[in-house]
Design an enzyme around this catalytic site. Structure first.
Site, mmCIF file in Angstrom:
data_model
loop_
_atom_site.group_PDB
_atom_site.id
_atom_site.type_symbol
_atom_site.label_atom_id
_atom_site.label_comp_id
_atom_site.label_asym_id
_atom_site.label_seq_id
_atom_site.Cartn_x
_atom_site.Cartn_y
_atom_site.Cartn_z
ATOM 1 N N GLY A 72 0.816 -1.194 0.000
ATOM 2 C CA GLY A 72 0.000 0.000 0.000
ATOM 3 C C GLY A 72 0.853 1.247 0.000
ATOM 4 O O GLY A 72 1.962 1.247 0.533
ATOM 5 N N SER A 73 0.346 2.336 -0.594
ATOM 6 C CA SER A 73 1.018 3.626 -0.467
ATOM 7 C C SER A 73 0.750 4.183 0.933
ATOM 8 O O SER A 73 -0.046 3.643 1.692
ATOM 9 C CB SER A 73 0.499 4.596 -1.533
ATOM 10 O OG SER A 73 0.904 4.155 -2.815
ATOM 11 N N GLY A 74 1.453 5.269 1.269
ATOM 12 C CA GLY A 74 1.281 5.876 2.588
ATOM 13 C C GLY A 74 2.400 5.523 3.538
ATOM 14 O O GLY A 74 2.414 5.987 4.677
ATOM 15 N N HIS A 75 3.337 4.671 3.067
ATOM 16 C CA HIS A 75 4.478 4.275 3.900
ATOM 17 C C HIS A 75 5.781 4.860 3.362
ATOM 18 O O HIS A 75 6.857 4.373 3.688
ATOM 19 C CB HIS A 75 4.599 2.748 3.946
ATOM 20 C CG HIS A 75 3.352 2.055 4.372
ATOM 21 N ND1 HIS A 75 2.771 2.287 5.589
ATOM 22 C CD2 HIS A 75 2.565 1.139 3.748
ATOM 23 C CE1 HIS A 75 1.676 1.533 5.693
ATOM 24 N NE2 HIS A 75 1.526 0.835 4.585
ATOM 25 N N LYS A 105 5.569 -8.052 2.346
ATOM 26 C CA LYS A 105 5.246 -7.873 3.760
ATOM 27 C C LYS A 105 4.031 -8.742 4.085
ATOM 28 O O LYS A 105 3.113 -8.878 3.279
ATOM 29 C CB LYS A 105 4.947 -6.402 4.056
ATOM 30 C CG LYS A 105 6.156 -5.494 3.787
ATOM 31 C CD LYS A 105 6.002 -4.085 4.331
ATOM 32 C CE LYS A 105 4.784 -3.345 3.835
ATOM 33 N NZ LYS A 105 4.738 -3.220 2.347
ATOM 34 N N ASP A 124 -1.486 -8.469 0.345
ATOM 35 C CA ASP A 124 -0.181 -8.439 -0.323
ATOM 36 C C ASP A 124 0.260 -9.856 -0.672
ATOM 37 O O ASP A 124 0.706 -10.126 -1.797
ATOM 38 C CB ASP A 124 0.892 -7.815 0.589
ATOM 39 C CG ASP A 124 0.721 -6.310 0.762
ATOM 40 O OD1 ASP A 124 -0.406 -5.818 0.576
ATOM 41 O OD2 ASP A 124 1.708 -5.631 1.091
ATOM 42 N N HIS A 158 -0.728 0.334 9.601
ATOM 43 C CA HIS A 158 -1.996 0.837 9.081
ATOM 44 C C HIS A 158 -2.911 1.237 10.232
ATOM 45 O O HIS A 158 -4.115 1.359 10.065
ATOM 46 C CB HIS A 158 -2.693 -0.223 8.229
ATOM 47 C CG HIS A 158 -1.784 -0.866 7.258
ATOM 48 N ND1 HIS A 158 -1.143 -2.048 7.527
ATOM 49 C CD2 HIS A 158 -1.371 -0.458 6.037
ATOM 50 C CE1 HIS A 158 -0.378 -2.356 6.483
ATOM 51 N NE2 HIS A 158 -0.484 -1.410 5.580
#
Lengths: 333, 333
Positions: free
Chosen positions: A54-57, A105, A110, A219
């Site tokens: 996911g984006s945001g990391h 991960k 994922d 998250h």
């Protein structure tokens, strides 16, 4: 919700375009489906290393694409797994003829989507090895995970395996070193505040003015306990104790300490925590030979930190120290 | 107030100890009075570069101490000028026999205390040249400043002048290149949220849920206007316009673009903004030859960004590209 964005639906694509604008010497992007590869990919004859999530990391994973680290990265929507199609196309584009290692991960989406992508690639004759990272000792199962979650060890595995691939390591060798890093590393994180996922528009969870969450996921998944805020040194102690006792660590071991900000933590505070990390390791007789501190695996604007320890040996040190040139990590070049 | 700290009074000293623990190969610290110098200081025969200012803007300045950048840095309390004594002792310790250049951001307390320290050092036979940085086009006078404030150009000047000193540049040459960078650079910032100074315990200012402050200072000093939040591209436009029109820039110029997070801004959002910075420069016919993006001059956990443009020439590009090895900036080594 206050964010420096245009339309919520465009964030990931626009950030990718921003990366291409900032780092044209390092990365190339593809917008449909979305992925980044190292400039000039594929590197012929070398094992390719592909990760994503996911984006945001950020900077994980796109910021780790480049010489000596990842060959490609697939950013999903914010906190959402990349699609099999993204991973498959990125795998094909990054493949230099020597096979591809997927660093995944341990989150259910994922793992599933990387598995499907690997099958698609293998059906086309691309050899793929997948290694799942699960270093987070906080909880056994979690909101999006069966088993332990994958966090800080991902960054270390991507750097170290990237050096192995750059060296001309075989598919098995590169996959094995990812496994070795995962088995030799443990992590735990905590949060002072929540973050706000753009598509949700409100904080993922609420914490009282005097509360913190110990063992938080990246998250915002629940951790071990929600307790009163205590001084930084005591917070570090409460992360270091489970990391050290769960892991393969024993007094005298050589270790790499990785103090990671969650995105909204001032660097000043990370260094205050660093002081206590160093003290705990010294008191325990560990030999801290390498240190990484900064924002490398984040949760948007969440305030908090995570601590990752990796047991070192000569080979891991050599690979860690090898040159790397990516948007977020660079040395030796 | 939620912060990863122990006692408010100990933050700066403990963060310095954390820096020493994290970067023993790069920096040495002194706790009484507080300063950092490059490991093995002084560098005999070379001009020393000393900067400093209030803490809370990390990695500036301590994170810029090392090969090819600063010789020493003096961290004051959070958002508080370092004392003349700190600056004087750091200047003496960093002095390698070829004089010292002080890089001073234009805040009244900083200017005054660096002046006193320079006089003390000069009384002991150390030649000191001071250059004041004042690149922020937002306001003419401000809460702590007569004239323009010093912000992003400081980072660029420290890198470029550090390379000049490393090259064996004379005291005049190093001071002159700091002046050149300051005259060739302009900046402006904005905030979505305030930060909380630890000793105050509450946010410095309040912004409504749909408000932003354009032209904010790095201590939360008022900017040009407080307005409704608009999309990121329009925010970038409102920073770029005054930066470009106030500065020495004309279409066709070679420029370095520096997109800086205020500390609490997700990197994802910085890249969204980067995309528009690149587009505005391209539309205007500017040749963006170098780019820096990340958190380099921050305001604790403030959410927001600043944009700095520097007009380049061959010599500035050469000095920018020269090797640097500090906790926060590293390349070529």
């Amino acid at each position: 919700m206050k964010k420096l964005i245009n339309r919520v639906d465009d964030i990931v694509a626009e950030a990718l375009q921003g990366m291409a604008a900032a780092h044209p010497d390092l990365v190339e992007i593809n917008l449909e489906p979305r992925y980044l590869v190292r400039r000039g990919a594929p590197a012929a004859g070398k094992v390719a290393l592909v990760s994503g999530g996911g984006s945001g990391h950020e900077p994980m994973h796109g910021g780790f694409v480049g010489m000596g680290m990842l060959s490609g990265a697939c950013p999903g929507e914010v906190f959402t797994s990349p699609t099999p199609d993204q991973i498959y196309e990125c795998t094909k584009r990054a493949h230099g003829g020597a096979g591809v290692v997927h660093i995944v991960k341990n989150y259910t989406g994922d793992v599933m989507n990387f598995e499907m992508a690997a099958e698609l690639a293998q059906a086309e004759g691309i050899e793929v090895r997948s290694v799942v990272i699960n270093d987070d000792v906080a909880v056994q199962d979690s909101l999006y995970t069966a088993g332990r979650r994958g966090v800080g060890a991902t960054v270390l595995a991507e750097k170290i395996a990237g050096a192995c691939a750059e060296d001309g390591g075989s598919l098995s060798e590169v996959a094995d070193v990812v496994k070795e890093v995962n088995e030799s590393a443990r992590s735990m994180g905590m949060a002072l505040t929540s973050c706000t996922v753009p598509s949700a528009g409100k904080p993922t969870f609420e914490l009282g003015e005097d509360e913190m969450e110990i063992g938080i996921g990246i998250h915002g998944e629940p951790g071990r306990e929600r307790t009163k805020l205590v001084p930084a040194d005591r917070i570090v102690d409460r992360l270091m104790e489970p990391v050290l006792s769960d892991g393969p660590f024993k007094s005298g071991d050589r270790v790499l300490a990785f103090v990671d900000g969650m995105g909204g933590t001032p660097l000043l505070e990370l260094y205050v925590c660093m002081r206590q990390v160093a003290a705990v390791l010294e008191d325990g007789g560990y030999r801290r030979e390498r240190t990484l501190i900064g924002n490398y695996i984040t949760s948007l604007e969440m305030a908090g930190l995570s601590i990752t320890l990796l047991r070192l040996n000569d080979e891991l040190v050599r690979l860690w120290d090898a040159p790397v040139h990516t948007p977020a990590l660079r040395w030796g070049v």
